[in-house]
Enzyme design. Structure first.
Site, PDB file in Angstrom:
ATOM      1  NE  ARG A   1       4.947  -0.900  13.598  1.00 35.90           N
ATOM      2  CZ  ARG A   1       5.465   0.243  13.133  1.00 35.90           C
ATOM      3  NH1 ARG A   1       5.060   0.721  11.959  1.00 35.90           N
ATOM      4  NH2 ARG A   1       6.377   0.894  13.829  1.00 35.90           N
TER       5      ARG A   1
ATOM      6  CB  SER B   1      -0.910  -0.002   1.226  1.00 41.39           C
ATOM      7  OG  SER B   1      -1.759   1.133   1.219  1.00 41.39           O
TER       8      SER B   1
ATOM      9  CG  HIS C   1      -4.144   4.865  -2.889  1.00 42.09           C
ATOM     10  ND1 HIS C   1      -5.060   4.126  -3.612  1.00 42.09           N
ATOM     11  CD2 HIS C   1      -3.867   4.130  -1.782  1.00 42.09           C
ATOM     12  CE1 HIS C   1      -5.328   3.009  -2.966  1.00 42.09           C
ATOM     13  NE2 HIS C   1      -4.618   2.972  -1.862  1.00 42.09           N
TER      14      HIS C   1
ATOM     15  CG  HIS D   1       0.489  13.074   1.114  1.00 42.83           C
ATOM     16  ND1 HIS D   1      -0.783  13.358   0.642  1.00 42.83           N
ATOM     17  CD2 HIS D   1       0.350  12.048   1.994  1.00 42.83           C
ATOM     18  CE1 HIS D   1      -1.651  12.546   1.223  1.00 42.83           C
ATOM     19  NE2 HIS D   1      -0.987  11.730   2.038  1.00 42.83           N
TER      20      HIS D   1
ATOM     21  CG  ASN E   1      -3.966  -1.740  -1.817  1.00 43.40           C
ATOM     22  OD1 ASN E   1      -4.755  -2.604  -2.190  1.00 43.40           O
ATOM     23  ND2 ASN E   1      -3.319  -1.812  -0.673  1.00 43.40           N
TER      24      ASN E   1
ATOM     25  CG  HIS F   1     -18.630  12.829   4.284  1.00 41.74           C
ATOM     26  ND1 HIS F   1     -17.811  11.845   3.761  1.00 41.74           N
ATOM     27  CD2 HIS F   1     -17.799  13.823   4.700  1.00 41.74           C
ATOM     28  CE1 HIS F   1     -16.548  12.228   3.871  1.00 41.74           C
ATOM     29  NE2 HIS F   1     -16.515  13.417   4.433  1.00 41.74           N
TER      30      HIS F   1
ATOM     31  NE  ARG G   1      -7.585  -5.077  -1.492  1.00 46.06           N
ATOM     32  CZ  ARG G   1      -7.842  -4.047  -2.265  1.00 46.06           C
ATOM     33  NH1 ARG G   1      -6.881  -3.208  -2.592  1.00 46.06           N
ATOM     34  NH2 ARG G   1      -9.069  -3.836  -2.721  1.00 46.06           N
TER      35      ARG G   1
END
Length: 303
Positions: free
Chosen positions: A261, A92, A106, A96, A108, A176, A110
């Site tokens: 973690r 991942s 970004h 910035h 990722n 939202h 998996r």
């Protein structure tokens, strides 16, 4: 046949390649590496790069966790996973940049497998990459999506890119706020219908196209002059990134609920951010253009 070791080797290699590329481009970066163990099973290797002249903060985390029971975030929509042991491994990444004209990104990739004695394993691949600009450039959006489409070529059918591009637009959406997080890219999950070998190759294709898509944009934009106005807008828009990751992101929720973690999971958050009550961009400004043009899902390859 599921080959966890091959996936793990690829993920370690990708982590190395991305870190090396970032440090080669921005030699002022400070690298922190942290190898950690998870109490419930497994562990990972976190790499965070900070305080560079190009990249304010970036990190790519490898994790391979396993356990006897899945967290609620994994079983809420997949009740058939209840009572199974699991393994989850992936990389991942979030970067910035310092210059507001360079977009945040970004990535990722998996793999997940849940097993139960006497039954077939349930497994799938997931991942993708997306781009979050603060000041938009059409040519960058087009280039980004050309590379995203190239990553999909030869896999599935002719609609693979379109399907995963739409999924990305739908996933990286702040309900939202009624607002997109950025200009999208690729997002896929629950991928197993092509068989393990082809799905694994697709994961590698997505992973291998990330640097090809992102670094040329960084190089093109990083020397554009900026002032306090652009920096303030960048920090304001980073607030949306924080909101999405803490409210909506499945990976964040899975990591926290599975006892992952915390420092590594929240590495994705920016080092500096600001909120301002009910702020609106003035009409006709570059800040307004981001909302009016770039945060609207569209087919960038047809512009």
């Amino acid at each position: 046949m599921i080959d966890i070791d091959s996936i793990k080797r690829y993920l370690y290699s990708q982590q190395d390649r991305i870190c090396n590329a970032m440090i080669q481009l921005d030699k002022t970066l400070e690298l922190k590496e942290d190898n950690w163990d998870r109490e419930g099973g497994g562990g990972g290797r976190s790499r965070v790069m900070q305080r560079g002249k190009i990249f304010e903060q970036g990190g790519i985390n490898f994790s391979h966790v396993h356990g006897d029971n899945l967290p609620p975030s994994a079983t809420a929509h997949r009740p058939e996973l209840a009572g199974r042991s699991f393994q989850a491994l992936g990389n991942s990444l979030v970067i910035h940049p310092l210059n507001p004209y360079v977009p945040t990104t970004h990535m990722n990739i998996r793999f997940f497998v849940a097993e139960k004695e006497g039954e077939e394993p349930i497994w799938w691949f997931g991942g993708g990459f997306d781009l979050t600009p603060y000041y938009g450039f059409e040519e960058d959006a087009q280039y980004w999506h050309k590379k995203a489409k190239a990553a999909c070529e030869g896999f599935g059918d002719e609609d693979t890119y379109a399907k995963y591009k739409q999924w990305c637009d739908e996933y990286f959406y702040l309900k939202h706020r009624d607002e997109q997080r950025g200009i999208g890219g690729l997002f896929y999950d629950d991928l197993n219908e092509w068989g393990f070998e082809s799905c694994f190759k697709f994961m590698q294709s997505v992973g291998d196209h990330f640097l090809k898509a992102y670094l040329p944009i960084v190089i093109k934009r990083t020397d554009i002059p900026f002032n306090e106005r652009e920096r303030d807008f960048q920090l304001y828009r980073r607030g949306r990134y924080v909101e999405f990751n803490l409210i909506h992101d499945r990976g964040t929720l899975f990591g926290l609920q599975s006892g992952g973690r915390t420092e590594s999971i929240l590495m994705s958050l920016p080092p500096l951010v600001r909120w301002e009550y009910n702020w609106q961009p003035a009409r006709g400004t570059p800040e307004a253009e981001l909302y009016d043009v770039f945060l609207k899902p569209k087919d960038w390859l047809k512009i």
